[in-house]
Design an enzyme around this catalytic site. Sequence first.
Site, short mmCIF file in Angstrom:
data_model
loop_
_atom_site.label_atom_id
_atom_site.label_comp_id
_atom_site.label_asym_id
_atom_site.label_seq_id
_atom_site.Cartn_x
_atom_site.Cartn_y
_atom_site.Cartn_z
N GLN A 12 17.36 0.07 -1.65
CA GLN A 12 18.20 0.94 -0.81
C GLN A 12 19.53 1.28 -1.49
OE1 GLN A 12 18.50 0.24 3.59
NE2 GLN A 12 18.19 -1.87 2.98
N ASP A 38 13.26 -6.51 -15.33
CA ASP A 38 13.14 -7.66 -14.43
C ASP A 38 14.31 -8.60 -14.76
OD1 ASP A 38 12.52 -10.03 -13.16
OD2 ASP A 38 10.37 -9.87 -13.58
N TYR A 63 16.15 -10.55 -3.78
CA TYR A 63 15.00 -10.87 -2.94
C TYR A 63 15.51 -10.77 -1.51
CZ TYR A 63 10.99 -13.31 -0.97
OH TYR A 63 9.86 -13.63 -0.24
N THR A 64 15.03 -9.80 -0.73
CA THR A 64 15.62 -9.54 0.59
C THR A 64 14.64 -9.75 1.76
OG1 THR A 64 15.13 -7.19 0.33
CG2 THR A 64 17.34 -7.90 -0.29
N THR A 103 25.64 -11.74 1.42
CA THR A 103 25.26 -11.45 2.81
C THR A 103 26.12 -12.18 3.84
OG1 THR A 103 23.46 -11.84 4.39
CG2 THR A 103 23.46 -13.22 2.47
N ASP A 104 26.23 -11.57 5.01
CA ASP A 104 26.87 -12.21 6.16
C ASP A 104 26.17 -13.52 6.53
OD1 ASP A 104 24.75 -10.25 6.84
OD2 ASP A 104 24.93 -11.12 8.84
N TYR A 127 16.86 -17.73 2.31
CA TYR A 127 17.48 -16.51 1.77
C TYR A 127 18.99 -16.68 1.69
CZ TYR A 127 19.51 -11.80 1.98
OH TYR A 127 20.28 -10.67 1.75
N LYS A 131 21.39 -16.95 -1.66
CA LYS A 131 22.46 -15.98 -1.93
C LYS A 131 23.79 -16.70 -2.17
CE LYS A 131 22.22 -11.99 -1.84
NZ LYS A 131 21.84 -11.00 -2.90
N1 LIG Z 1 19.28 -5.18 3.50
C1 LIG Z 1 20.20 -5.82 4.22
O1 LIG Z 1 20.25 -5.72 5.46
C2 LIG Z 1 21.25 -6.66 3.54
C3 LIG Z 1 22.15 -7.38 4.33
C4 LIG Z 1 23.12 -8.15 3.72
C5 LIG Z 1 23.18 -8.18 2.33
N2 LIG Z 1 22.26 -7.48 1.57
C6 LIG Z 1 22.37 -7.57 0.11
O2 LIG Z 1 22.67 -6.27 -0.39
C7 LIG Z 1 22.08 -6.11 -1.69
C8 LIG Z 1 21.29 -4.82 -1.74
O3 LIG Z 1 20.25 -4.91 -0.78
P1 LIG Z 1 19.19 -3.76 -0.53
O4 LIG Z 1 19.12 -3.59 0.93
O5 LIG Z 1 19.45 -2.58 -1.41
O6 LIG Z 1 17.86 -4.52 -1.02
P2 LIG Z 1 16.45 -3.90 -1.34
O7 LIG Z 1 16.31 -2.55 -0.75
O8 LIG Z 1 15.46 -4.95 -0.99
O9 LIG Z 1 16.50 -3.74 -2.92
C9 LIG Z 1 16.44 -4.81 -3.79
C10 LIG Z 1 15.82 -4.30 -5.06
O10 LIG Z 1 15.80 -5.38 -6.00
C11 LIG Z 1 14.57 -5.30 -6.68
N3 LIG Z 1 14.24 -6.56 -7.32
C12 LIG Z 1 13.68 -7.65 -6.76
N4 LIG Z 1 13.48 -8.58 -7.69
C13 LIG Z 1 13.90 -8.07 -8.86
C14 LIG Z 1 13.93 -8.54 -10.19
N5 LIG Z 1 13.46 -9.76 -10.51
N6 LIG Z 1 14.44 -7.75 -11.17
C15 LIG Z 1 14.90 -6.52 -10.86
N7 LIG Z 1 14.89 -6.00 -9.63
C16 LIG Z 1 14.39 -6.78 -8.64
C17 LIG Z 1 13.58 -4.90 -5.61
O11 LIG Z 1 12.39 -4.40 -6.20
P3 LIG Z 1 11.00 -4.54 -5.39
O12 LIG Z 1 11.18 -3.72 -4.15
O13 LIG Z 1 10.00 -4.00 -6.35
O14 LIG Z 1 10.85 -5.99 -5.07
C18 LIG Z 1 14.38 -3.82 -4.89
O15 LIG Z 1 14.18 -2.56 -5.51
C19 LIG Z 1 21.26 -7.38 -1.93
O16 LIG Z 1 22.00 -8.26 -2.72
C20 LIG Z 1 21.06 -7.96 -0.55
O17 LIG Z 1 20.87 -9.36 -0.59
C21 LIG Z 1 21.33 -6.72 2.15
#
Ligand SMILES: NC(=O)c1ccc[n+]([C@@H]2O[C@H](COP(=O)([O-])OP(=O)(O)OC[C@H]3O[C@@H](n4cnc5c(N)ncnc54)[C@H](OP(=O)(O)O)[C@@H]3O)[C@@H](O)[C@H]2O)c1
Length: 296
Positions: A12, A38, A63-64, A103-104, A127, A131
């Site tokens: 995202q 990776d 990893y989300t 994350t929160d 998770y 983090k």
């Molecule tokens: N989403 C939420 O509500 C939320 C809330 C609080 C904090 N966050 C944090 O915000 C950040 C961005 O989140 P997001 O929502 O954009 O997450 P996301 O949509 O799940 O994107 C994470 C990306 O990382 C990739 N990834 C996973 N393992 C990997 C690896 N070994 N090497 C390279 N890429 C890898 C995933 O690929 P695949 O899809 O192929 O696995 C995906 O494209 C993260 O740090 C997350 O923890 C998110």
Amino acid sequence: MIKILVTGAGGQLGLEFAALVKDYPQFEFHFYTRHDLDILDEKALGIIADEINPDYVVNCAAYTAVDKAEVEKSLCYNINTHACRSLCNVFGDRNTKIVHYSTDYVYHTCLGRPLDEDCPTEPKSEYAKSKLEGEYILRNSQIPALIIRTSWVFSSFGSNFVKTMLRLSESKDQISVVYDQIGTPTFTYDLAIATLSIIEKTHAAEGGLKLFNDVYNYSNEGVTSWYDFATFIMKMNDKKTKVLPITSDQYPTLAKRPVWSLLSKEKIKNNFAIDIPHWHDALDRCFKQMNTSGSN
Ligand SMILES: NC(=O)c1ccc[n+]([C@@H]2O[C@H](COP(=O)([O-])OP(=O)(O)OC[C@H]3O[C@@H](n4cnc5c(N)ncnc54)[C@H](OP(=O)(O)O)[C@@H]3O)[C@@H](O)[C@H]2O)c1
């Protein structure tokens, strides 16, 4: 030009950065999806580091899958924790800085007031623990790292709560959503803009590095529950699906969710002179983005 390497570019937030390239000619972006790079592969990281020699790594890789993490524990820790060490190993002696998102969920405490960055951390899920451990690795390293704790992320890209609600509205007359978890949604566009603004403001500024190398909360402004969020999504899109409020006990999940995710953004606003839009406004802009790109 400031060189920025974005990892996890297929998620995202990563896709949001990619969509912003044309608005930021002062940055030279290099995007790597999981397929291209990776972050568990330290050798591959080293090759890319030699090739690009970035000023900043913006680590959007994570990893989300919060519930799945309870069973896929080692994969979750490899990506969210151990890969942070690899980033430090590879970029530590290159004059590169890291932007990392957390994350929160690391707080998981209900103090009855907005959670600031000095509040105790009591992560309860794998998770959240993975983090927080990733944060520790970056904070204990020599590499300057901006760590942004964010919450309830939504976007016109990838999958998220907003898109799930819209999808369900196509087939369901009613859905049940928890009303006892309180927090604030975060639009990837606003988070990405804030990140780039911080990089720009601190890059060559006196004292900039000290401000950069710290932990900050970021979400949109305002406060809501998941139930109210869902209700608002339906209303804004003239959907007929009725949203029913339920408690977390009525919707058991593998991973425990915090009931209180209201983040104080005073530190990030004061240190970097950032204006944060209300989540209503952010959601409206997200829907416009979806309609323009046809992703709705
Ligand atoms: N989403 C939420 O509500 C939320 C809330 C609080 C904090 N966050 C944090 O915000 C950040 C961005 O989140 P997001 O929502 O954009 O997450 P996301 O949509 O799940 O994107 C994470 C990306 O990382 C990739 N990834 C996973 N393992 C990997 C690896 N070994 N090497 C390279 N890429 C890898 C995933 O690929 P695949 O899809 O192929 O696995 C995906 O494209 C993260 O740090 C997350 O923890 C998110």
